[in-house]
Design a protein around this motif. Structure first.
Motif, PDB file in Angstrom:
ATOM      1  N   ILE A 134       0.864  -1.188   0.000  1.00 15.27           N
ATOM      2  CA  ILE A 134       0.000   0.000   0.000  1.00 15.27           C
ATOM      3  C   ILE A 134       0.896   1.232   0.000  1.00 15.27           C
ATOM      4  O   ILE A 134       1.881   1.295   0.744  1.00 15.27           O
ATOM      5  N   LYS A 135       0.532   2.192  -0.813  1.00 17.23           N
ATOM      6  CA  LYS A 135       1.228   3.478  -0.791  1.00 17.23           C
ATOM      7  C   LYS A 135       0.179   4.570  -0.634  1.00 17.23           C
ATOM      8  O   LYS A 135      -0.714   4.708  -1.470  1.00 17.23           O
TER       9      LYS A 135
ATOM     10  N   LEU B  14       7.298  15.291   5.988  1.00 16.49           N
ATOM     11  CA  LEU B  14       6.894  13.950   6.360  1.00 16.49           C
ATOM     12  C   LEU B  14       5.413  13.934   6.724  1.00 16.49           C
ATOM     13  O   LEU B  14       4.858  14.938   7.161  1.00 16.49           O
ATOM     14  N   VAL B  15       4.774  12.772   6.565  1.00 19.76           N
ATOM     15  CA  VAL B  15       3.401  12.620   7.006  1.00 19.76           C
ATOM     16  C   VAL B  15       3.408  12.776   8.518  1.00 19.76           C
ATOM     17  O   VAL B  15       4.214  12.154   9.219  1.00 19.76           O
ATOM     18  N   SER B  16       2.538  13.624   9.056  1.00 22.79           N
ATOM     19  CA  SER B  16       2.535  13.895  10.494  1.00 22.79           C
ATOM     20  C   SER B  16       2.210  12.635  11.288  1.00 22.79           C
ATOM     21  O   SER B  16       1.592  11.703  10.780  1.00 22.79           O
ATOM     22  N   ASN B  17       2.628  12.628  12.549  1.00 21.11           N
ATOM     23  CA  ASN B  17       2.343  11.492  13.421  1.00 21.11           C
ATOM     24  C   ASN B  17       0.846  11.260  13.559  1.00 21.11           C
ATOM     25  O   ASN B  17       0.387  10.122  13.561  1.00 21.11           O
TER      26      ASN B  17
ATOM     27  N   ASP C 182       3.825   2.417   2.625  1.00 19.51           N
ATOM     28  CA  ASP C 182       4.570   3.656   2.448  1.00 19.51           C
ATOM     29  C   ASP C 182       3.600   4.825   2.549  1.00 19.51           C
ATOM     30  O   ASP C 182       2.476   4.748   2.049  1.00 19.51           O
ATOM     31  N   MET C 183       4.024   5.888   3.206  1.00 16.40           N
ATOM     32  CA  MET C 183       3.216   7.099   3.328  1.00 16.40           C
ATOM     33  C   MET C 183       4.033   8.264   2.820  1.00 16.40           C
ATOM     34  O   MET C 183       5.177   8.455   3.231  1.00 16.40           O
ATOM     35  N   LYS C 184       3.432   9.019   1.930  1.00 13.50           N
ATOM     36  CA  LYS C 184       4.147  10.136   1.317  1.00 13.50           C
ATOM     37  C   LYS C 184       3.238  11.357   1.276  1.00 13.50           C
ATOM     38  O   LYS C 184       2.058  11.245   0.950  1.00 13.50           O
TER      39      LYS C 184
ATOM     40  N   ILE D 132      -4.594   6.628  -2.864  1.00  9.98           N
ATOM     41  CA  ILE D 132      -3.905   5.399  -2.502  1.00  9.98           C
ATOM     42  C   ILE D 132      -3.570   4.583  -3.733  1.00  9.98           C
ATOM     43  O   ILE D 132      -4.243   4.669  -4.747  1.00  9.98           O
ATOM     44  N   GLU D 133      -2.500   3.826  -3.623  1.00  7.84           N
ATOM     45  CA  GLU D 133      -2.072   2.886  -4.658  1.00  7.84           C
ATOM     46  C   GLU D 133      -1.885   1.535  -3.964  1.00  7.84           C
ATOM     47  O   GLU D 133      -1.286   1.485  -2.884  1.00  7.84           O
TER      48      GLU D 133
END
Length: 151
Positions: free
Chosen positions: A92-93, A104-107, A129-131, A145-146
């Motif tokens: 998953i991305k 960065l993706v926040s907490n 992965d988180m972008k 999402i991918e």
């Protein structure tokens, strides 16, 4: 076929689809690529999935958790069309709308994504992965999402 080439095919399919008629959108809104549900080991790519419901309306305006839930519902529907389930997901991305692409993706966002994901996937995929992205298809879409799944 390389990951990069698969990504380009998904982007091309998205561009082609957007250039088509302006009929009412139906869920799922992403693009299924390379599907032959009779072959075990077949890889399925879902690209550009967005949080629109079956009527083409955005789910959870301003709510990342609600939009992520809609994404998983759409993915579940897409996979069912080729005889697969969420258990077949291997990667998953997430593309989360952020201030800049380099941030960065926040907490908090990361925790929300993981929380929703855990309600749909009892065993998380090996690759998640988180972008952050600077923009999405529309200003009110917070996430795309991918997904890669293997039958």
């Amino acid at each position: 076929m390389s990951y990069f080439l698969n990504f380009l095919v998904c982007i091309s399919m998205a561009s082609y689809s957007l250039a088509q008629s302006t009929d009412t959108a139906k869920a799922p809104s992403g693009y299924l690529y390379k599907v032959d549900n009779a072959i075990p080991g077949q890889t399925v790519y879902i690209c550009g999935e967005r949080p629109f419901n079956a009527n083409g309306n955005l789910a959870g305006s301003g709510n990342l958790g609600a939009q992520t839930q809609q994404l998983f519902e759409n993915i579940k529907t897409s996979l069912a069309t080729v005889g697969m389930t969420l258990k077949d997901i291997t990667q998953i991305k997430y593309f989360v709308k952020g201030e800049t692409e380099t941030s960065l993706v926040s907490n908090l966002d990361s925790q929300q994504l993981k929380s929703v994901q855990s309600t749909y996937l009892t065993i998380p995929p090996k690759i998640v992965d988180m972008k952050n992205v600077g923009q999405t298809v529309r200003n009110d879409v917070l996430i795309e999402i991918e997904v890669i799944a293997i039958k």
